[in-house]
Design a protein around this motif. Structure first.
Motif, PDB file in Angstrom:
ATOM      1  N   ILE A 195      37.176  -2.617  57.031  1.00 21.87           N
ATOM      2  CA  ILE A 195      37.992  -1.915  56.030  1.00 21.87           C
ATOM      3  C   ILE A 195      38.519  -0.608  56.613  1.00 21.87           C
ATOM      4  CG2 ILE A 195      37.778  -0.563  53.905  1.00 21.87           C
ATOM      5  CD1 ILE A 195      36.398  -2.800  52.617  1.00 21.87           C
ATOM      6  N   HIS A 196      37.670   0.108  57.387  1.00 24.49           N
ATOM      7  CA  HIS A 196      38.119   1.365  57.982  1.00 24.49           C
ATOM      8  C   HIS A 196      39.238   1.126  58.995  1.00 24.49           C
ATOM      9  CE1 HIS A 196      35.134   3.578  55.928  1.00 24.49           C
ATOM     10  NE2 HIS A 196      34.095   3.163  56.631  1.00 24.49           N
ATOM     11  N   GLU A 197      39.094   0.085  59.791  1.00 24.76           N
ATOM     12  CA  GLU A 197      40.087  -0.237  60.812  1.00 24.76           C
ATOM     13  C   GLU A 197      40.738  -1.569  60.457  1.00 24.76           C
ATOM     14  OE1 GLU A 197      40.757   1.934  63.023  1.00 24.76           O
ATOM     15  OE2 GLU A 197      39.044   3.252  62.705  1.00 24.76           O
ATOM     16  N   ASN A 198      41.995  -1.695  60.870  1.00 24.54           N
ATOM     17  CA  ASN A 198      42.740  -2.890  60.485  1.00 24.54           C
ATOM     18  C   ASN A 198      42.622  -4.005  61.503  1.00 24.54           C
ATOM     19  OD1 ASN A 198      44.263  -4.169  58.585  1.00 24.54           O
ATOM     20  ND2 ASN A 198      46.234  -3.558  59.458  1.00 24.54           N
ATOM     21  N   HIS A 199      41.574  -3.941  62.340  1.00 22.07           N
ATOM     22  CA  HIS A 199      41.368  -4.996  63.334  1.00 22.07           C
ATOM     23  C   HIS A 199      39.878  -5.112  63.597  1.00 22.07           C
ATOM     24  CE1 HIS A 199      40.608  -1.802  66.266  1.00 22.07           C
ATOM     25  NE2 HIS A 199      41.675  -1.199  65.765  1.00 22.07           N
ATOM     26  N   ASP A 272      40.696  13.167  73.765  1.00 27.44           N
ATOM     27  CA  ASP A 272      40.974  11.732  73.575  1.00 27.44           C
ATOM     28  C   ASP A 272      39.719  10.900  73.798  1.00 27.44           C
ATOM     29  OD1 ASP A 272      43.617  12.253  73.011  1.00 27.44           O
ATOM     30  OD2 ASP A 272      44.269  11.977  75.098  1.00 27.44           O
ATOM     31  N   ASP A 273      38.946  11.231  74.837  1.00 22.85           N
ATOM     32  CA  ASP A 273      37.715  10.496  75.107  1.00 22.85           C
ATOM     33  C   ASP A 273      36.716  10.665  73.978  1.00 22.85           C
ATOM     34  OD1 ASP A 273      38.820   9.707  77.446  1.00 22.85           O
ATOM     35  OD2 ASP A 273      37.597  10.987  78.743  1.00 22.85           O
ATOM     36  N   ALA A 274      36.553  11.913  73.513  1.00 19.79           N
ATOM     37  CA  ALA A 274      35.593  12.177  72.447  1.00 19.79           C
ATOM     38  C   ALA A 274      35.999  11.479  71.159  1.00 19.79           C
ATOM     39  CB  ALA A 274      35.466  13.688  72.217  1.00 19.79           C
ATOM     40  N   TYR A 279      34.908   7.136  67.157  1.00 18.15           N
ATOM     41  CA  TYR A 279      35.297   6.046  66.241  1.00 18.15           C
ATOM     42  C   TYR A 279      34.700   4.706  66.667  1.00 18.15           C
ATOM     43  CZ  TYR A 279      38.437   9.094  63.696  1.00 18.15           C
ATOM     44  OH  TYR A 279      38.943  10.105  62.915  1.00 18.15           O
ATOM     45  N   GLN A 280      34.528   4.501  67.980  1.00 22.89           N
ATOM     46  CA  GLN A 280      33.892   3.257  68.425  1.00 22.89           C
ATOM     47  C   GLN A 280      32.421   3.221  68.005  1.00 22.89           C
ATOM     48  OE1 GLN A 280      35.147   0.495  70.048  1.00 22.89           O
ATOM     49  NE2 GLN A 280      37.130   1.377  69.581  1.00 22.89           N
ATOM     50  N   LEU A 281      31.734   4.354  68.114  1.00 19.28           N
ATOM     51  CA  LEU A 281      30.327   4.394  67.724  1.00 19.28           C
ATOM     52  C   LEU A 281      30.174   4.228  66.219  1.00 19.28           C
ATOM     53  CD1 LEU A 281      28.942   7.242  70.002  1.00 19.28           C
ATOM     54  CD2 LEU A 281      28.979   4.784  70.392  1.00 19.28           C
ATOM     55  N   ARG A 282      31.143   4.701  65.457  1.00 21.43           N
ATOM     56  CA  ARG A 282      31.086   4.517  64.007  1.00 21.43           C
ATOM     57  C   ARG A 282      31.138   3.036  63.646  1.00 21.43           C
ATOM     58  NH1 ARG A 282      35.937   6.591  60.277  1.00 21.43           N
ATOM     59  NH2 ARG A 282      36.823   4.707  61.168  1.00 21.43           N
ATOM     60  N   HIS A 283      31.809   2.249  64.498  1.00 18.03           N
ATOM     61  CA  HIS A 283      31.816   0.800  64.283  1.00 18.03           C
ATOM     62  C   HIS A 283      30.410   0.226  64.368  1.00 18.03           C
ATOM     63  CE1 HIS A 283      36.083   0.532  64.207  1.00 18.03           C
ATOM     64  NE2 HIS A 283      36.284   0.692  65.481  1.00 18.03           N
TER      65      HIS A 283
END
Length: 615
Positions: A195-199, A272-274, A279-283
């Motif tokens: 839901i947070h991301e569209n993919h 950009d890295d941070a 956001y990847q870790l939030r996944h």
């Protein structure tokens, strides 16, 4: 099952409506708090009661923060209910095969390198819209969808006496089938990400990104030099402020700034890295939290799979990395960034810390992702078995129960199945058949009229073999399978781009079949051939078909061949079966049941006549 899922979706709709009402109430309370706080503070200030005014401001802020926190919890529950409602409705659509109500299929054939020359994938409708993968796949990450695809493409060496890949997967799927609550929790946790991301989440992208983020040689020395200069700056500024030394800090700061700016390539991508890492870790965090906290008592396969997650605490590690990434994101504020980097080499320090943390994560992440994608793949198969309680898990050669269930020698029988049906056909419409395929040299020749069910039966056998080797339950009341490779020739087509006619394409496909059949190593071949040599004339078709059938009988395998050539039924050594039809109220009707012997009827002329052709 459909009625129960429908009632569950209706109940969740009601709960979601009540939560939406509560969320609306919180919104009004927040607005009221702000207005009341501002108005009360303004009155207090105008009455020269500044102390009271600041108390009102502080109290309103604290209460507002508490209300916001509770409001966020309600919003999270609303998102969870949205996911749960969608999952229930998708479950209902999967039971009834309502393809239009399912999510779009995930493209896994391309990433997995599946081509038209694959031994069986194209012929059995495994991938793409309205396919086996489309119906079964409930994974919410790309990794899980691809893992399910890999299982469906298993070449067959994994079917062995209780020790092969298929048996191990089946143990996992059996344990997950009876755990709908756990599967639901995991799906909701993964669904929050969607839901947070569209993919869908793709762990391989994160792994590749982490592999490219490494500390460059010499950066640690550079950080040490800059840290020393920053400490010297602080000391010289202090001594100058106390009047003990002249403004020597100007020289040290100039050196500090020059060295720092000349090496900006080491930290210019920090924000950009941070941001990407955060956001990847939030996944991952919600999913890993479910996996590390759930206790799989009495389920050894699941316990072994999730042990790397439960021995440590991945979610805490990710939380620490998230805080580090958030601290590194001060580049959002140019003023704060400037102040911090004047005092210490902030950007370089966090670039190094992020790179080190990324290296640790790159070492640990593969085991975590493996557990998640394996659970999603097994969960997809388990969910299908749970939706279809009439389905059974196949027994593999060597199982005592399989050997004792029939008088036939299991070492000479490649496949046995009772009430075998196609899983893509809804149960209420499905016609099932009993079928057994012997050892090497057993060729079943199936004849029958057009539309009678010959091709569908070939796919029925093939798809259930694929599901069995993947570890899934199958659409049958009983099934026994021995180790085998699978090869099909069903959806052969011409190629305008390659200048290949239909007949030549079929010849090349059959050449590949005979090559596979002649292999001396590995398990025997189970082949499925539909309407052999239909792309040429009658005389040459018969001669070619007879030669191919004799070669199939001599090879290391067994299988099924369909044909319209009734002359072939007289060849020696073939097991003749057929599908039949009858005319009912002026229309052609089929029972789709497999009968012994050759087909006694044909229907081509009858169909032409019914459609008004001059025959």
């Amino acid at each position: 099952m459909p009625m129960r899922l429908g009632r569950a979706a209706t109940r969740l709709d009601g709960q979601r409506e009540r939560l939406a009402h509560r969320s609306s109430l919180f919104s009004r309370v927040r607005l009221g708090l702000v207005l009341a706080g501002v108005l009360t503070a303004a009155v207090a200030f105008s009455a020269q009661q500044s102390g009271l005014a600041w108390v009102v401001v502080g109290g309103t802020t604290v209460i507002f923060a508490i209300v916001v926190r509770y409001h966020e919890r309600v919003a999270e529950r609303i998102r969870s209910h949205d996911i749960a409602i969608r999952l229930r409705r998708e479950e209902l659509a999967r039971i009834t095969c309502r393809w239009e109500d399912l999510p779009s299929p995930v493209d896994v054939a391309g990433p997995l390198g599946v081509s038209e020359s694959h031994a069986f994938a194209a012929d059995l409708n495994l991938f793409g819209p309205r396919s086996v993968h489309h119906l079964f796949d409930t994974a919410l990450s790309r990794d899980g969808s691809r893992e399910l695809g890999r299982w469906l493409l298993d070449e067959g060496e994994g079917v062995a006496d209780g020790t092969g890949r298929a048996t191990e997967r089946q143990r996992l799927v059996r344990e997950l089938r009876d755990m709908p609550v756990f599967r639901y929790r995991l799906a909701v946790a993964a669904g929050l990400v969607r839901i947070h991301e569209n993919h869908p989440f793709d762990g391989q992208i994160l792994l590749d990104w982490l592999g490219r983020r490494q500390v460059s040689p010499g950066v640690r020395l550079l950080l040490g030099v800059l840290t020393g200069l920053a400490a010297l700056n602080a000391a010289l500024v202090t001594t100058h402020a106390l009047g003990w030394t002249p403004a020597l800090w100007l020289f040290s700061f100039t050196a500090y700034a020059a060295i720092y700016l000349l090496n900006s390539r080491h930290y210019e991508h920090l924000f950009d890295d941070a941001e990407h890492l955060y956001y990847q870790l939030r996944h991952l965090r919600p999913v890993l939290r479910v996996l590390e906290r759930f206790r799989f008592h009495g389920r050894p396969a699941l316990e072994a799979l999730c042990r790397p997650l439960q021995d440590g605490s991945p979610s805490r590690e990710l939380a620490r990395l998230s805080r580090l990434a958030a601290a590194a994101s001060t580049q959002k504020s140019e003023v704060l960034r400037l102040v911090l980097n004047i005092l210490v080499p902030w950007d370089l320090l966090f670039s190094v810390r992020l790179a080190r943390a990324g290296e640790r994560l790159h070492r640990e992440l593969p085991a975590w992702l493996h557990a998640w994608r394996t659970l999603e793949a097994a969960g997809s198969l388990a969910a299908w078995a749970w939706r279809h309680p009439e389905a059974v898990f196949p027994a593999f050669r060597g199982d005592t129960a399989a050997s004792a269930s029939r008088e036939d020698d299991p070492d000479t029988t490649l496949l046995e199945a009772d009430a075998l049906g196609h899983p893509l056909i809804p149960p209420e419409e499905r016609v099932s058949n009993d079928f057994a395929l012997g050892g090497a040299g057993h060729v079943v020749l199936i004849t029958g009229s057009n539309m009678s069910g010959k091709s569908t039966f070939l796919r029925t056998v093939g798809v259930n073999v694929v599901l069995a080797r993947a570890g899934s339950a199958v659409a049958a009341s009983r099934m026994m399978l021995r180790p085998c490779r699978l090869f099909t020739s069903i959806n052969v087509s011409d190629s305008l781009g390659d200048g290949m006619s239909y007949f030549y394409a079929e010849v090349k496909r059959l050449r590949a079949l005979l090559d596979a059949l002649s292999q001396d190593s590995g398990p025997p071949l189970l082949f499925l051939v539909d309407e052999i040599f239909r792309g040429t004339n009658n005389r040459e078709r018969y001669a070619g078909s007879r030669a191919i059938l004799e070669a199939l009988r001599r090879g290391r395998g067994a299988g099924l061949v369909t044909t319209h050539d009734l002359e072939l039924i007289h060849l020696e050594g073939l097991d003749n079966r057929h599908f039949r039809e009858h005319i009912e109220h002026g229309r052609m009707a089929f029972d789709y049941l497999l009968h012994n012997g050759p087909c006694p009827t044909t229907n081509a002329l009858a169909i032409m006549k019914m459609e008004g052709l001059p025959v």
